[in-house]
Design a protein around this motif. Structure first.
Motif, mmCIF file in Angstrom:
data_model
loop_
_atom_site.group_PDB
_atom_site.id
_atom_site.type_symbol
_atom_site.label_atom_id
_atom_site.label_comp_id
_atom_site.label_asym_id
_atom_site.label_seq_id
_atom_site.Cartn_x
_atom_site.Cartn_y
_atom_site.Cartn_z
ATOM 1 N N CYS B 121 0.888 -1.132 0.027
ATOM 2 C CA CYS B 121 0.096 -0.014 -0.238
ATOM 3 C C CYS B 121 0.946 1.318 0.016
ATOM 4 N N PRO B 137 -4.062 -5.444 0.038
ATOM 5 C CA PRO B 137 -2.839 -5.390 -0.795
ATOM 6 C C PRO B 137 -2.883 -4.236 -1.901
ATOM 7 N N ALA B 138 -1.728 -3.493 -1.944
ATOM 8 C CA ALA B 138 -1.552 -2.565 -3.201
ATOM 9 C C ALA B 138 -2.729 -1.368 -3.250
ATOM 10 N N LEU B 140 -3.949 2.460 -2.677
ATOM 11 C CA LEU B 140 -3.317 3.754 -2.743
ATOM 12 C C LEU B 140 -4.294 4.867 -2.237
ATOM 13 N N ARG B 152 -13.134 -0.710 4.540
ATOM 14 C CA ARG B 152 -12.420 -1.722 3.720
ATOM 15 C C ARG B 152 -12.113 -1.444 2.361
ATOM 16 N N LEU B 154 -10.205 -3.252 -0.463
ATOM 17 C CA LEU B 154 -10.074 -4.918 -0.506
ATOM 18 C C LEU B 154 -8.769 -5.155 -1.298
ATOM 19 N N ALA B 155 -8.306 -4.612 -2.215
ATOM 20 C CA ALA B 155 -7.048 -4.704 -3.019
ATOM 21 C C ALA B 155 -7.202 -4.049 -4.321
ATOM 22 N N HIS B 156 -5.867 -3.372 -4.376
ATOM 23 C CA HIS B 156 -5.723 -2.545 -5.628
ATOM 24 C C HIS B 156 -6.616 -1.271 -5.821
ATOM 25 N N THR B 158 -7.931 2.434 -5.921
ATOM 26 C CA THR B 158 -7.009 3.921 -5.840
ATOM 27 C C THR B 158 -7.953 4.813 -5.053
ATOM 28 N N GLN B 172 -14.311 -2.415 -3.272
ATOM 29 C CA GLN B 172 -13.917 -3.666 -3.995
ATOM 30 C C GLN B 172 -12.871 -3.406 -4.956
ATOM 31 N N PRO B 173 -12.103 -4.569 -5.474
ATOM 32 C CA PRO B 173 -10.967 -4.486 -6.210
ATOM 33 C C PRO B 173 -10.836 -3.606 -7.246
ATOM 34 N N GLY B 174 -10.006 -2.746 -7.563
ATOM 35 C CA GLY B 174 -9.877 -2.051 -8.805
ATOM 36 C C GLY B 174 -10.679 -0.716 -8.943
ATOM 37 N N ASP B 207 -20.988 1.021 -0.303
ATOM 38 C CA ASP B 207 -20.305 0.132 -0.969
ATOM 39 C C ASP B 207 -20.098 0.341 -2.218
ATOM 40 N N ALA B 210 -16.267 -3.402 -7.796
ATOM 41 C CA ALA B 210 -14.927 -3.585 -8.362
ATOM 42 C C ALA B 210 -14.869 -2.953 -9.992
#
Lengths: 340, 340, 340
Positions: B121, B137-138, B140, B152, B154-156, B158, B172-174, B207, B210
C-alpha cells in the motif's frame, strides 16, 4: 527466424501452391505485406486487397486461391492457419521461473518450482500456483486460491480468495476475479449486504479481458466453463454460469444467477438480466438486452437503427404512442373489412 | 461453529417452528442444502425447491411456512434474516492491525493504531486512516484523503487526493475514486482540459464495486450519500450527487452534474445524461437511457424487446419511418371519420 | 496567491469591466461564489444564478455581460477562459524528479533525469521515459514502451509492451494500454487465440480516463491521434484508429478495426461495431449503436425514449409486430386511394 514456405506448409499441415524455397520471417496484412511477410484473408471485406498484395505467401480458402498473385497456403480455415503460422514465426517468450525478490509470497503458499512470480506480486496464505504459471508485475492472489498449470496473469490482476483457475487460463491487466457480488437485503429504506460466501471456478483455456470483473458466488460458485473467452470490461455477476466455448465481447454485463449455455456468442455491450437461462448455441447481437430465458438456439437482436438526429427525433417520439397507433390501425382495418 | 436452531432463533429474534435442539453449521441453497445447512426462500422463482429441500432449517415468510418439510425460521424479511444468520455462522475475520513492512506510509499521514495497512500500500502525505480500517494489498490513498472507521479497501483500490470516506465504506478491487473528471473547453478544434479542483465526499455505509470509477468534482465535490450501494464497472462522473440509500447496478454510467434522488434504483447498464435531476424513489429498468429530469417517483423504462434476428431486421427498419407511418394512420383515420 | 482583476485580465488577454484593484484567490460556481472567487457562465442552464451571484468576478460572453451584478471578464469562450484562470490561480504542482527507492527500473530502461518514477512502479527492459514525465504510484511500463515528455501516469496505470505515448499524454488511474485484443479463430467448437503482435501508438495531448482499456493491434498498431480525449471505462479494441481531436465520453465501446474520424464526439455508452469507418465531424448521441459506416458529417442517434414502465410495456410489445403494422397501413392506404 525465417522459414521456407515448404517448411511452413509442412508444420501447418496444409497444401502449398508456389515456390517452396521462398522464405518469410514475419506476418502482415494483405495491404501492407512485403515479400518477407505471410498474410491471410479471413474477412471478405478485405478481399479487394488480395489482387494487389505483395506478400511472400497468403493463407487462403480453396475458393480464393486462384485469385492470388503470390504463393498460397491453402486452408479450410485460413484464420486458424494464420494464427498457427504467427505462433510459429513469433513463438511466445520462454516461461520465466522463480520469485522476484520484491514479490511477497506467504510461507504457506505452494508455488511450483517452474512458475514465475513477478515483481510486486502478493501471494496469500494457502494459495497454490501451478507449473509454468506466469504472474506478471503487481498481481495479487488471495487466500486459498489455486492457479492451474501454464496460466498467465499479465499485470495488475486481482484474484481474491477461493478462486480456482484451470490450466492455460490467461487474465489480461486489471482483471478482477472473486470480488463480492451485489447481494443486498432491504431493511426499511436501507440495504444490508448479504455475505458472499461462494468462490469462482474457472475451467481450462479460458481468457479474461482487461478490467473485466467476475464476482464470487453468494453461496455456490460462479462458474466459467472450459474454453470460454471473455473480452475487456465485461461484468460477470455472482452465481453466473457460463457454458463451454462461449465467447463474450467487450462491455457485456451479465446479472446474477444467469445461466449462459455452451457455444454462445454475446456481442459487445449486450446485457443479460438475472435469474434467466440461455440455451446452447444462442447468438445475441450487439447492445441487445435479454430479459427472458431463451430456449431455442439461434440469433437474437434488439435495439433501434442509427439515424440522422433530426429524423430520429421525429421517429423516437412516436414510440411513446406506438400502442395507440396499433389500436387505431386495427380499428381502421376492421372498418375496411366491414365496408368491403 | 454449529448453533442449535433455538440459539439461532434467539439471536435472530424470529420464531422457530420445529426442533430447537437441531444444529446447523453452514448455509446453502434450498436445492443443495443438507441437514447441517440453513437455507432460505426469498425469490419466488425458487419456490419449487422448497417442497423437497433437505435443509436443516429454512428461513421463510409466514405465508410460505406451511409448505416446508423441515423446521422453519419465520421472518417477515427472509432475505435479511438469512443475511444475518450467514453473518452469525460465518463471522467476518477479526480486523488486522498494524502496517505491513512493504507498505509506504508518509510521515505526515495519521493511521489509527487499530487500522491495518496491507502489503504494497501507499499512503500519501496528510492522509487520515480511521479506527479498524482495513487496507488490503496494493491500495493507494492520495494526499489529504480521509478514510473513516471500519472502512475496507479490498485490493488494488485507488483513492486520489481530497477523497473523504465516511464510516463502514467498502471498496471492491480496482475501484478508483477521485480521478479527474472529463471537463474540457473547446478552443478551435482542440479540447483544453479544465482543472478539476473538487474532491469526492462519500457518506457512511457505502459500497463501491470492482473497477467502478468515481470522478472528483470540477469545483464542488462529487457526493455519494449514506447507504448508497454501487455495483461493479459503474462510472460516476464529476459533480454527480447521489441521494441516500440509492442502489446502482453494474455497468451504469452517470454523466457530469446529474443529481440522483434518495432510495432510487438504477438497474444494470442504465445511462444518465448530464445536468439533470432525478427525484426520490425513482426506479429505472435495465439499459434505459435517461435524457430528461424525472420529477415524479415511479418506474421508468426504455429500449426494445429481444426478437429473433430475422424478425428484428424487418421491424427495426420500420423504425426509420415511424413518423411517416403515424402520419399516414392519422390521414386514414380522418378519412374514415369523414366517410362514416 | 491572490491576483487583482487587472492582473488576471492582463494574463488572460481579455477585457475587464469593473474595479481592476479587486482581488480574487479562488474559483467557485456562480451559485456558491463569494467575493474572493472567480466564477463563470458557460452552460445556459445555470444562467439564473448570474443575477444574484456574489462572486468577485465572473467570466462571461459579451451578450451576458450586461446582466452581471459584479465585475466581468468578457470572453468569446468563457469556459476556456475560466479554465485558463483556474490554472493561473491553482498552478499544478511542480514536477517531481528522480526514482522512488521502491520503484523497480530495469537497467536497460532510459529514464530522463527530469522524470519522476513513483513508489512501487515497475519499468521494464528497454522502456524510455521522457523529460518531466510523472509516474504516480504503482504504474507499470512494459518492455520497449516509450513515454513522451511531460506525460502523466497518475496511479495503477498499466502500459504493456510496445506502447508509444507522444508528449503531454495523461492516463488516469487503472487505465490499461496494450492489452491483447480479442482475436480468436474458431476451430471446431473451440476458439484459438490469434497472436496479437502489434502495438499501440498514441499521439500528443491525449487524455485517457480511469479504467479505460486500449488493446494492442493484431498486426498493425492501434492508433490514437493527437488531441484525442477519452473518458473513463471506455473500451478501444485492437486496430481501432481514432482521428485527431475526437472526444469519447464514458462507457463507450469501439470494436476491432473500426476507424473513427477527426473532431468526432461519441457520447456516453455509444457502441461501434467492428471494421467500419466513421468520417470526420460525426457526432453520435448517447447509447447509440453504430452498425454501418458513416460517410457524411452530422449528428446521429438511436434508441428509444424513456417512459413510465406501464406505458413502455404496452408500446414495447408492439415493436415486435411493427413490420406487420406497416404492411397493414400500406394496405389500408391503397384501399383508401382506390375507393376515393
Amino acid at each position: 527466424m525465417p522459414l521456407t514456405l515448404a517448411q511452413l506448409a509442412d508444420r501447418l499441415g496444409v497444401e502449398l501452391r508456389g515456390d517452396g524455397a521462398r522464405r518469410v520471417r514475419s506476418v502482415a496484412t494483405l495491404a501492407h505485406a512485403g515479400p518477407d511477410d505471410l498474410a491471410f484473408l479471413a474477412n471478405r471485406a478485405y478481399r479487394r486487397f488480395l489482387l494487389t498484395t505483395r506478400a511472400g505467401v497468403v493463407v487462403l480458402a480453396p475458393e480464393d486461391a486462384q485469385f492470388s498473385p503470390v504463393p498460397v497456403l491453402v486452408s479450410d480455415n485460413p484464420y486458424a492457419t494464420y494464427a498457427e503460422a504467427a505462433r510459429i514465426l513469433f513463438p511466445p517468450p520462454a516461461p520465466k521461473r522463480g520469485i522476484h525478490p520484491s514479490a511477497l509470497v506467504d510461507d504457506s503458499a505452494q508455488v511450483d518450482a517452474s512458475a514465475w512470480i513477478g515483481p510486486q506480486c502478493v501471494v496469500a496464505a494457502g494459495a497454490v500456483i501451478g507449473a509454468r504459471a506466469q504472474l506478471g508485475p503487481a498481481c495479487l492472489v488471495g487466500e486459498g486460491s489455486r492457479i492451474g498449470d501454464d496460466c498467465r496473469l499479465l499485470a495488475h490482476v486481482t484474484l481474491m480468495d477461493k478462486v480456482r483457475l484451470g490450466a492455460r487460463v490467461t487474465l489480461q491487466p486489471g482483471a478482477v476475479v472473486g470480488s463480492d457480488g451485489f447481494g443486498m437485503a432491504k431493511v426499511g429504506e436501507a440495504w444490508k449486504p448479504v455475505p458472499q460466501l461462494g468462490g469462482v471456478r474457472i475451467g481450462d483455456d479460458v481468457d479474461i479481458g482487461a478490467n473485466t470483473t467476475v464476482d464470487r458466488g453468494a453461496l455456490e460458485d460462479t462458474v466459467i466453463g472450459d474454453g470460454v473467452k471473455i473480452d475487456n470490461q465485461v461484468q460477470v455477476a455472482h452465481n453466473v454460469v457460463i457454458g463451454e466455448h462461449t465467447a463474450i465481447a467487450g462491455c457485456v454485463g451479465i446479472s446474477g444467477s444467469a445461466r449462459i449455455g455452451r457455444r454462445c456468442t454475446l456481442a459487445g455491450g449486450v446485457g443479460i438480466v438475472g435469474h434467466l437461462e440461455i440455451t446452447d448455441d444462442v447468438h445475441i447481437t450487439a447492445m441487445s438486452m435479454v430479459t427472458r430465458s431463451i430456449t431455442r438456439p439461434g440469433t437474437y437482436s434488439a435495439g433501434t437503427p442509427l439515424m440522422p438526429n433530426t429524423q430520429w427525433r421525429r421517429n423516437a417520439v412516436r414510440m411513446r404512442s406506438l400502442d395507440e397507433l396499433a389500436r387505431e390501425v386495427k380499428e381502421l382495418y376492421n372498418h375496411m373489412l366491414f365496408n368491403k
